[in-house]
Design a protein around this motif. Sequence first.
Motif, PDB file in Angstrom:
ATOM      1  N   MET A 116       0.854  -1.192   0.000  1.00  0.00           N
ATOM      2  CA  MET A 116       0.000   0.000   0.000  1.00  0.00           C
ATOM      3  C   MET A 116       0.891   1.243   0.000  1.00  0.00           C
ATOM      4  SD  MET A 116      -3.255   0.960   0.514  1.00  0.00           S
ATOM      5  CE  MET A 116      -3.995   2.517   0.920  1.00  0.00           C
ATOM      6  N   ARG A 117       0.732   2.097  -1.033  1.00  0.00           N
ATOM      7  CA  ARG A 117       1.609   3.258  -1.024  1.00  0.00           C
ATOM      8  C   ARG A 117       1.011   4.402  -0.227  1.00  0.00           C
ATOM      9  NH1 ARG A 117       1.165   6.288  -5.837  1.00  0.00           N
ATOM     10  NH2 ARG A 117      -0.815   5.621  -6.551  1.00  0.00           N
ATOM     11  N   PRO A 118       1.913   5.291   0.222  1.00  0.00           N
ATOM     12  CA  PRO A 118       1.429   6.409   1.027  1.00  0.00           C
ATOM     13  C   PRO A 118       0.450   7.276   0.228  1.00  0.00           C
ATOM     14  CG  PRO A 118       3.841   6.451   0.802  1.00  0.00           C
ATOM     15  CD  PRO A 118       3.339   5.310  -0.001  1.00  0.00           C
ATOM     16  N   LEU A 119      -0.394   7.956   0.945  1.00  0.00           N
ATOM     17  CA  LEU A 119      -1.372   8.844   0.333  1.00  0.00           C
ATOM     18  C   LEU A 119      -0.662  10.107  -0.148  1.00  0.00           C
ATOM     19  CD1 LEU A 119      -4.456   9.157  -0.022  1.00  0.00           C
ATOM     20  CD2 LEU A 119      -4.429  10.387   2.157  1.00  0.00           C
ATOM     21  N   THR A 120      -0.859  10.471  -1.406  1.00  0.00           N
ATOM     22  CA  THR A 120      -0.248  11.697  -1.922  1.00  0.00           C
ATOM     23  C   THR A 120      -1.070  12.896  -1.457  1.00  0.00           C
ATOM     24  OG1 THR A 120       0.622  10.546  -3.852  1.00  0.00           O
ATOM     25  CG2 THR A 120       0.426  12.922  -4.025  1.00  0.00           C
ATOM     26  N   LYS A 121      -0.380  13.849  -0.811  1.00  0.00           N
ATOM     27  CA  LYS A 121      -1.071  15.049  -0.317  1.00  0.00           C
ATOM     28  C   LYS A 121      -0.649  16.294  -1.071  1.00  0.00           C
ATOM     29  CE  LYS A 121      -2.217  13.344   4.185  1.00  0.00           C
ATOM     30  NZ  LYS A 121      -1.661  13.112   5.495  1.00  0.00           N
ATOM     31  N   LEU A 122       0.421  16.163  -1.883  1.00  0.00           N
ATOM     32  CA  LEU A 122       0.894  17.302  -2.664  1.00  0.00           C
ATOM     33  C   LEU A 122       1.563  16.783  -3.929  1.00  0.00           C
ATOM     34  CD1 LEU A 122       1.520  20.391  -2.917  1.00  0.00           C
ATOM     35  CD2 LEU A 122       3.724  19.876  -1.877  1.00  0.00           C
ATOM     36  N   ILE A 123       1.232  17.410  -5.052  1.00  0.00           N
ATOM     37  CA  ILE A 123       1.894  17.095  -6.321  1.00  0.00           C
ATOM     38  C   ILE A 123       2.665  18.347  -6.735  1.00  0.00           C
ATOM     39  CG2 ILE A 123       1.551  16.544  -8.769  1.00  0.00           C
ATOM     40  CD1 ILE A 123      -1.130  15.163  -7.818  1.00  0.00           C
ATOM     41  N   VAL A 124       3.973  18.189  -6.931  1.00  0.00           N
ATOM     42  CA  VAL A 124       4.811  19.305  -7.381  1.00  0.00           C
ATOM     43  C   VAL A 124       5.363  18.926  -8.740  1.00  0.00           C
ATOM     44  CG1 VAL A 124       6.448  21.010  -6.511  1.00  0.00           C
ATOM     45  CG2 VAL A 124       5.715  19.190  -5.024  1.00  0.00           C
ATOM     46  N   MET A 125       5.136  19.774  -9.728  1.00  0.00           N
ATOM     47  CA  MET A 125       5.628  19.507 -11.087  1.00  0.00           C
ATOM     48  C   MET A 125       6.617  20.586 -11.479  1.00  0.00           C
ATOM     49  SD  MET A 125       2.357  19.017 -13.370  1.00  0.00           S
ATOM     50  CE  MET A 125       1.651  17.575 -13.780  1.00  0.00           C
ATOM     51  N   GLY A 126       7.635  20.180 -12.204  1.00  0.00           N
ATOM     52  CA  GLY A 126       8.598  21.159 -12.680  1.00  0.00           C
ATOM     53  C   GLY A 126       8.907  20.921 -14.144  1.00  0.00           C
ATOM     54  N   GLY A 127       9.245  22.002 -14.837  1.00  0.00           N
ATOM     55  CA  GLY A 127       9.620  21.881 -16.240  1.00  0.00           C
ATOM     56  C   GLY A 127      10.237  23.168 -16.732  1.00  0.00           C
ATOM     57  N   SER A 128      10.826  23.070 -17.897  1.00  0.00           N
ATOM     58  CA  SER A 128      11.449  24.240 -18.507  1.00  0.00           C
ATOM     59  C   SER A 128      11.011  24.248 -19.968  1.00  0.00           C
ATOM     60  CB  SER A 128      12.967  24.142 -18.319  1.00  0.00           C
ATOM     61  OG  SER A 128      13.611  25.260 -18.850  1.00  0.00           O
ATOM     62  N   TRP A 129      11.944  24.188 -20.873  1.00  0.00           N
ATOM     63  CA  TRP A 129      11.633  24.198 -22.288  1.00  0.00           C
ATOM     64  C   TRP A 129      10.699  23.030 -22.628  1.00  0.00           C
ATOM     65  CZ3 TRP A 129      15.391  26.666 -25.995  1.00  0.00           C
ATOM     66  CH2 TRP A 129      14.938  26.592 -27.320  1.00  0.00           C
ATOM     67  N   GLY A 130       9.499  23.316 -23.133  1.00  0.00           N
ATOM     68  CA  GLY A 130       8.541  22.253 -23.438  1.00  0.00           C
ATOM     69  C   GLY A 130       7.663  21.889 -22.260  1.00  0.00           C
ATOM     70  N   GLY A 131       7.964  22.437 -21.091  1.00  0.00           N
ATOM     71  CA  GLY A 131       7.236  22.096 -19.868  1.00  0.00           C
ATOM     72  C   GLY A 131       5.821  22.653 -19.811  1.00  0.00           C
ATOM     73  N   ILE A 132       5.614  23.815 -20.423  1.00  0.00           N
ATOM     74  CA  ILE A 132       4.264  24.406 -20.393  1.00  0.00           C
ATOM     75  C   ILE A 132       3.298  23.500 -21.138  1.00  0.00           C
ATOM     76  CG2 ILE A 132       2.814  26.337 -21.163  1.00  0.00           C
ATOM     77  CD1 ILE A 132       5.176  28.207 -20.632  1.00  0.00           C
ATOM     78  N   GLN A 133       3.682  23.101 -22.340  1.00  0.00           N
ATOM     79  CA  GLN A 133       2.812  22.243 -23.142  1.00  0.00           C
ATOM     80  C   GLN A 133       2.580  20.901 -22.462  1.00  0.00           C
ATOM     81  OE1 GLN A 133       0.948  23.487 -25.652  1.00  0.00           O
ATOM     82  NE2 GLN A 133      -0.016  21.521 -25.245  1.00  0.00           N
ATOM     83  N   ALA A 134       3.642  20.310 -21.945  1.00  0.00           N
ATOM     84  CA  ALA A 134       3.520  19.012 -21.270  1.00  0.00           C
ATOM     85  C   ALA A 134       2.592  19.124 -20.058  1.00  0.00           C
ATOM     86  CB  ALA A 134       4.903  18.511 -20.839  1.00  0.00           C
ATOM     87  N   SER A 135       2.760  20.183 -19.259  1.00  0.00           N
ATOM     88  CA  SER A 135       1.928  20.302 -18.058  1.00  0.00           C
ATOM     89  C   SER A 135       0.472  20.585 -18.422  1.00  0.00           C
ATOM     90  CB  SER A 135       2.477  21.363 -17.099  1.00  0.00           C
ATOM     91  OG  SER A 135       2.629  22.602 -17.733  1.00  0.00           O
ATOM     92  N   LEU A 136       0.245  21.377 -19.462  1.00  0.00           N
ATOM     93  CA  LEU A 136      -1.143  21.610 -19.905  1.00  0.00           C
ATOM     94  C   LEU A 136      -1.788  20.295 -20.334  1.00  0.00           C
ATOM     95  CD1 LEU A 136      -0.952  24.936 -21.960  1.00  0.00           C
ATOM     96  CD2 LEU A 136      -2.337  24.539 -19.918  1.00  0.00           C
ATOM     97  N   SER A 137      -1.054  19.486 -21.081  1.00  0.00           N
ATOM     98  CA  SER A 137      -1.592  18.198 -21.547  1.00  0.00           C
ATOM     99  C   SER A 137      -1.954  17.292 -20.368  1.00  0.00           C
ATOM    100  CB  SER A 137      -0.572  17.462 -22.423  1.00  0.00           C
ATOM    101  OG  SER A 137      -0.236  18.256 -23.527  1.00  0.00           O
ATOM    102  N   ILE A 138      -1.151  17.341 -19.313  1.00  0.00           N
ATOM    103  CA  ILE A 138      -1.406  16.504 -18.137  1.00  0.00           C
ATOM    104  C   ILE A 138      -2.611  17.039 -17.348  1.00  0.00           C
ATOM    105  CG2 ILE A 138      -0.491  15.828 -15.868  1.00  0.00           C
ATOM    106  CD1 ILE A 138       2.330  15.865 -17.312  1.00  0.00           C
ATOM    107  N   LEU A 139      -2.651  18.351 -17.162  1.00  0.00           N
ATOM    108  CA  LEU A 139      -3.655  18.939 -16.266  1.00  0.00           C
ATOM    109  C   LEU A 139      -5.026  19.129 -16.908  1.00  0.00           C
ATOM    110  CD1 LEU A 139      -1.299  21.563 -14.579  1.00  0.00           C
ATOM    111  CD2 LEU A 139      -2.076  19.383 -13.621  1.00  0.00           C
ATOM    112  N   GLU A 140      -5.050  19.221 -18.244  1.00  0.00           N
ATOM    113  CA  GLU A 140      -6.348  19.335 -18.920  1.00  0.00           C
ATOM    114  C   GLU A 140      -7.134  18.066 -18.631  1.00  0.00           C
ATOM    115  OE1 GLU A 140      -6.198  21.863 -23.008  1.00  0.00           O
ATOM    116  OE2 GLU A 140      -4.909  20.112 -22.950  1.00  0.00           O
ATOM    117  N   GLY A 141      -8.349  18.197 -18.255  1.00  0.00           N
ATOM    118  CA  GLY A 141      -9.138  17.000 -18.014  1.00  0.00           C
ATOM    119  C   GLY A 141      -9.173  16.562 -16.559  1.00  0.00           C
ATOM    120  N   LEU A 142      -8.310  17.148 -15.710  1.00  0.00           N
ATOM    121  CA  LEU A 142      -8.457  16.856 -14.277  1.00  0.00           C
ATOM    122  C   LEU A 142      -9.698  17.618 -13.810  1.00  0.00           C
ATOM    123  CD1 LEU A 142      -4.851  17.016 -12.736  1.00  0.00           C
ATOM    124  CD2 LEU A 142      -6.105  15.028 -13.548  1.00  0.00           C
ATOM    125  N   PRO A 143     -10.526  16.992 -12.962  1.00  0.00           N
ATOM    126  CA  PRO A 143     -11.788  17.629 -12.563  1.00  0.00           C
ATOM    127  C   PRO A 143     -11.559  18.871 -11.702  1.00  0.00           C
ATOM    128  CG  PRO A 143     -11.409  15.631 -11.290  1.00  0.00           C
ATOM    129  CD  PRO A 143     -10.337  15.679 -12.336  1.00  0.00           C
TER     130      PRO A 143
END
Length: 190
Positions: free
Chosen positions: A1-28
């Motif tokens: 059983m893995r620990p409960l995630t209480k915080l998600i921290v994402m980092g990126g640079s060149w190309g990171g904006i597009q990647a993070s938008l693709s991940i976060l789009e569709g989260l409720p």
Amino acid sequence: MRPLTKLIVMGGSWGGIQASLSILEGLPPDYSIPIVLVLHRLRNQEGNLQEIFSKKLLLKAVEVEEKEPLLPGHVYLAPANYHVLFEKDHTFSLDDSELENYSRPSIDVSFSSAADVFGKNTMGILLSGASRDGSSGLKYIFEKGGVAVAQDPSEAEVGTMPQAAIESIRGCTIMNVARIKEFLLSLHEH
């Protein structure tokens, strides 16, 4: 059983904006875990990241403010020229000390601070980027028992950043953007 995630921290640079938008789009809009996004930007460029993210996401996109509490349903964007730190009471602290890895905000600084406060309940995600910023912070999250995820370098616009993390962390989870999005959706508690 893995620990409960209480915080998600994402980092990126060149190309990171597009990647993070693709991940976060569709989260409720009521996504159960606060998400903090540290993206390198050109120094002294105000940029309208908040506007871009607000238009495309169901989550509330806000720029981090001093002493603001971390809340679910939010994506917090690191402001230009400040390191984002986390306090024990789960609020933010902004710091304008020296650049780290030629960056402010530095992904390493935020990842390490998150792991100090949230420990094994931290998930770090390192996306596309041209520098090595983020890999030592992601390793620190992993060493504290948290989850370390790197974007598949072969899919990233610039693979340097996730590749550096993969090379320094034995046990780093490698996923493409679509898989990261599925993974985050699977963590959501209704």
